[in-house]
Design an enzyme around this catalytic site. Sequence first.
Site, PDB file in Angstrom:
ATOM      1  N   LEU A   1       0.877  -1.180   0.000  1.00  0.00           N
ATOM      2  CA  LEU A   1       0.000   0.000   0.000  1.00  0.00           C
ATOM      3  C   LEU A   1       0.910   1.225   0.000  1.00  0.00           C
ATOM      4  O   LEU A   1       1.783   1.354   0.866  1.00  0.00           O
ATOM      5  CB  LEU A   1      -0.878  -0.026   1.261  1.00  0.00           C
ATOM      6  CG  LEU A   1      -1.658   1.233   1.627  1.00  0.00           C
ATOM      7  CD1 LEU A   1      -2.636   1.618   0.519  1.00  0.00           C
ATOM      8  CD2 LEU A   1      -2.426   1.007   2.937  1.00  0.00           C
ATOM      9  N   ILE A   2       0.727   2.122  -0.974  1.00  0.00           N
ATOM     10  CA  ILE A   2       1.681   3.237  -1.157  1.00  0.00           C
ATOM     11  C   ILE A   2       0.903   4.543  -1.357  1.00  0.00           C
ATOM     12  O   ILE A   2      -0.056   4.582  -2.140  1.00  0.00           O
ATOM     13  CB  ILE A   2       2.562   2.998  -2.407  1.00  0.00           C
ATOM     14  CG1 ILE A   2       3.204   1.606  -2.363  1.00  0.00           C
ATOM     15  CG2 ILE A   2       3.637   4.076  -2.538  1.00  0.00           C
ATOM     16  CD1 ILE A   2       3.888   1.194  -3.667  1.00  0.00           C
TER      17      ILE A   2
ATOM     18  N   SER B   1       3.739  10.249  -9.219  1.00  0.00           N
ATOM     19  CA  SER B   1       5.033  10.582  -9.827  1.00  0.00           C
ATOM     20  C   SER B   1       6.164  10.144  -8.889  1.00  0.00           C
ATOM     21  O   SER B   1       5.913   9.601  -7.808  1.00  0.00           O
ATOM     22  CB  SER B   1       5.121  12.100 -10.076  1.00  0.00           C
ATOM     23  OG  SER B   1       5.069  12.790  -8.846  1.00  0.00           O
ATOM     24  N   GLY B   2       7.408  10.385  -9.314  1.00  0.00           N
ATOM     25  CA  GLY B   2       8.571  10.214  -8.443  1.00  0.00           C
ATOM     26  C   GLY B   2       8.726   8.823  -7.844  1.00  0.00           C
ATOM     27  O   GLY B   2       8.441   7.813  -8.487  1.00  0.00           O
TER      28      GLY B   2
ATOM     29  N   GLY C   1       7.060   7.214  -5.603  1.00  0.00           N
ATOM     30  CA  GLY C   1       5.829   6.427  -5.460  1.00  0.00           C
ATOM     31  C   GLY C   1       5.484   5.699  -6.746  1.00  0.00           C
ATOM     32  O   GLY C   1       5.133   4.516  -6.743  1.00  0.00           O
TER      33      GLY C   1
ATOM     34  N   SER D   1      14.005  11.802   4.729  1.00  0.00           N
ATOM     35  CA  SER D   1      14.980  12.498   3.887  1.00  0.00           C
ATOM     36  C   SER D   1      16.312  12.542   4.627  1.00  0.00           C
ATOM     37  O   SER D   1      16.340  12.434   5.863  1.00  0.00           O
ATOM     38  CB  SER D   1      14.494  13.938   3.650  1.00  0.00           C
ATOM     39  OG  SER D   1      15.516  14.726   3.066  1.00  0.00           O
TER      40      SER D   1
ATOM     41  N   TYR E   1      10.749  22.340   5.676  1.00  0.00           N
ATOM     42  CA  TYR E   1      10.794  20.976   5.123  1.00  0.00           C
ATOM     43  C   TYR E   1      11.581  20.083   6.081  1.00  0.00           C
ATOM     44  O   TYR E   1      11.155  18.976   6.416  1.00  0.00           O
ATOM     45  CB  TYR E   1      11.443  20.991   3.738  1.00  0.00           C
ATOM     46  CG  TYR E   1      11.583  19.612   3.133  1.00  0.00           C
ATOM     47  CD1 TYR E   1      10.460  18.873   2.772  1.00  0.00           C
ATOM     48  CD2 TYR E   1      12.843  19.040   2.934  1.00  0.00           C
ATOM     49  CE1 TYR E   1      10.585  17.603   2.228  1.00  0.00           C
ATOM     50  CE2 TYR E   1      12.974  17.776   2.384  1.00  0.00           C
ATOM     51  CZ  TYR E   1      11.851  17.061   2.036  1.00  0.00           C
ATOM     52  OH  TYR E   1      11.969  15.807   1.489  1.00  0.00           O
TER      53      TYR E   1
END
Length: 261
Positions: free
Chosen positions: A6-7, A12-13, A15, A135, A148
């Site tokens: 499950l994502i 895009s990117g 995912g 990140s 961020y």
Amino acid sequence: MPKSWLITGTSSGFGRELTDLLLARGDTVAATLRKPGALDDLKAIHGDRLWVGYADVTDTAALRKVVDDAFTALGHVDFAVSNAGYGLFGGAEEVSDDQIRRQIDTNVIGSVQFARAVLPHFRNQESGHFFQIASALGQSAIPFASLYGLSKWAVEGFFEALAQEVASLGIKVTIVEPGGAKTDFGTRSGDLAPALDAYANTPVGYIRTHMASMADAAKGDPRKMAQAIIDVSERPESPLRLALGSDAYEQITTALRQRFE
Ligand SMILES: NC(=O)c1ccc[n+]([C@@H]2O[C@H](COP(=O)([O-])OP(=O)(O)OC[C@H]3O[C@@H](n4cnc5c(N)ncnc54)[C@H](OP(=O)(O)O)[C@@H]3O)[C@@H](O)[C@H]2O)c1
């Protein structure tokens, strides 16, 4: 044996790359996104092995429903990947109150509520593995990305604690820390605060001037990074943290060394 995933944030990117790679190797994916039609090409190829649900991760009720629907559709989910997110860029004084709220609602509250929506299902299964996309900026900090960074430090703390809460229930957690990667992150998806003249000659102004070339210089291949996540999913012993990219490794080791000193 094929696995089920499950994502979030699959338009895009990372995912989308992850979804594509998993389907190509025979796994089943429940992909959530905001944009109708963004996965139509993959659906046409893979049919029932791709289940698509729509939710903005800032809408907690819609997120819970899409998670419940995904578990109903798939019956069992081995891996849940909290990937949806974006970067807010600008100096701490330059970003607006609304921009701050949206960054935290998406990257922090969205990730936390996704995990909370998945947890009862993983508990019932007595198994499951979370991948939280954080990140390298969840372990280090740079100017122009303070909000961020705040969002990624927040999810690092939450998921490190969660890992301890649920380990004895058969649930695993891996916090993924990519460095710069060639996705829409630095271009289409980002949010940029307007400039304040007072910061023109500070690191904030410097990064603003050079941000396009910095985004261009990002070396990470999101497909390779997605493959690294899949490789880790197959290990019997999974790491709590997974740094991806030589820049992430360098940034994180430097930050940890400096903090220790
Ligand atoms: N690329 C990098 O250099 C890098 C480095 C470290 C970490 N990351 C992290 O990697 C993750 C994925 O980013 P990416 O690099 O793959 O960038 P991307 O191509 O821009 O993908 C971001 C994804 O998140 C989705 N998203 C954003 N806000 C959302 C919301 N409120 N509800 C639902 N979906 C939402 C986007 O959907 P829409 O298409 O609808 O906007 C898109 O599918 C993010 O968490 C990011 O912080 C990226």
